[in-house]
Design an enzyme around this catalytic site. Structure first.
Site, mmCIF file in Angstrom:
data_model
loop_
_atom_site.group_PDB
_atom_site.id
_atom_site.type_symbol
_atom_site.label_atom_id
_atom_site.label_comp_id
_atom_site.label_asym_id
_atom_site.label_seq_id
_atom_site.Cartn_x
_atom_site.Cartn_y
_atom_site.Cartn_z
ATOM 1 N N CYS A 163 0.849 -0.983 -0.005
ATOM 2 C CA CYS A 163 0.212 0.099 -0.012
ATOM 3 C C CYS A 163 0.932 1.157 -0.044
ATOM 4 O O CYS A 163 1.490 1.676 0.871
ATOM 5 C CB CYS A 163 -1.131 -0.098 1.242
ATOM 6 S SG CYS A 163 -1.876 1.556 1.578
ATOM 7 N N CYS A 176 -0.104 3.891 2.758
ATOM 8 C CA CYS A 176 0.323 3.488 4.021
ATOM 9 C C CYS A 176 2.033 3.754 4.246
ATOM 10 O O CYS A 176 2.213 3.922 5.463
ATOM 11 C CB CYS A 176 0.235 1.890 4.201
ATOM 12 S SG CYS A 176 -1.236 1.376 3.961
#
Length: 316
Positions: A31, A34
């Protein structure tokens, strides 16, 4: 920062959040957002110096936990307080947005300092060092002037040790509030009773007996006798005397007897223990339970409940 799995979730998130708020970050290695959010959260955990704990959960590896929280996109962050989710957000956030989110829910540095100093004061009281406890409570209130818990504890101890002038000054603000907080009104009632009893020979209980024997409806003598009993820390005897007034005339002197009776109940009621307390607490007035065990606190609670029932019966 803590890496959380299904095995340590209960201890590191649910239980831990009853002591310190836990921000749970659901992320995954693939991600991109993230990878942007994670370092900022770690920086803030350091900057906030223990005001919250960062817990990271790899949602790919811990799909059961992700399912429990209904995670549908990542990054998703959930703030846990007292074992329950209280707020959260999805997607990457700027540092400013994250600070605003945290500041909405976390105690301030001043609040934490006041809480720590208040806890130290309680420990000092347990050890018998009243002077040091007073100083700690003064420091706590200075750290967080809006902290009613610190103010209450400080005023309570000032009254108990004869610091009436400073106690009166610290009570001035909460007593003006509408509605008036019951616990501060209780302290004010206690202070007024002690100031009366410590004037002249007002604390001489026997001086009222003849007047009451001659006229059971001499409510002034009964009320003054109750205040004298308070000066001698004879709490239940004072309530017994006040009940004699209430049973005969509930409205006497603007319900002065009932108000003082309720104040005594408030001062004698053991507070709910703090989550982190390892040692049983004290009564709200710091009167009887310092260092006492839970059985004795149960006895105090039973006594307070008994007098509450007696008051209710007298008023009905």
């Amino acid at each position: 920062m803590i890496d959380v799995t299904i095995e340590n979730f209960e201890a590191e998130v649910v239980a831990a959040s009853t002591q310190v708020p836990v921000l749970v970050d659901f992320w995954a290695p693939w991600c991109g957002p993230c990878k942007t959010l994670g370092p900022v959260l770690e920086k803030l955990e350091t900057d906030y110096e223990g005001r919250f704990t960062l817990a990271k959960i790899d949602s790919d590896q811990e799909q059961q936990l992700a399912g429990m929280f209904g995670i549908r996109s990542i990054p998703t962050c959930v703030l846990m307080i007292d074992g329950k989710p209280v707020d959260g957000f999805m997607g990457a956030q700027t540092e400013g947005q994250l600070r605003a989110f945290l500041d909405k829910h976390l105690p301030s540095a001043g609040e934490l300092a006041a809480e720590a100093e208040t806890d130290e004061a309680h420990a000092l009281l347990e050890s018998g060092d009243t002077a040091a406890a007073l100083q700690k409570l003064a420091d706590a209130l200075a750290s967080d002037p809006g902290n009613d818990d610190a103010r209450f504890d400080y005023v309570r101890l000032l009254i108990a040790t004869g610091g009436f002038e400073e106690a009166r000054a610290l009570l001035a603000e909460p007593i003006k509030r509408i509605p008036q907080p019951l616990r501060f009104e209780a302290l004010n009632q206690w202070l007024q009773a002690l100031e009366f009893a410590m004037t002249g020979d007002n604390a001489d209980i026997a001086r009222y007996d003849a007047a009451i024997a001659a006229n059971k409806r001499d409510f002034d003598a009964r009320f003054d006798r109750a205040r004298g009993l308070l000066a001698h820390s004879q709490w239940t005897q004072a309530m017994d005397e006040l009940l004699e007034i209430i049973m005969r005339d509930k409205e006497w002197n603007g319900q002065a007897a009932r108000k003082l009776f309720v104040a005594i109940l408030e001062l004698l009621t053991p507070p709910k223990p703090k989550k982190q307390d390892a040692v049983p607490g004290k009564t709200a007035g710091g009167i009887e339970l310092v260092g006492k065990n839970s059985a004795e606190q149960d006895e105090a609670t039973a006594m307070v409940n008994s007098y509450r029932r007696r008051l209710s019966m007298a008023l009905n």
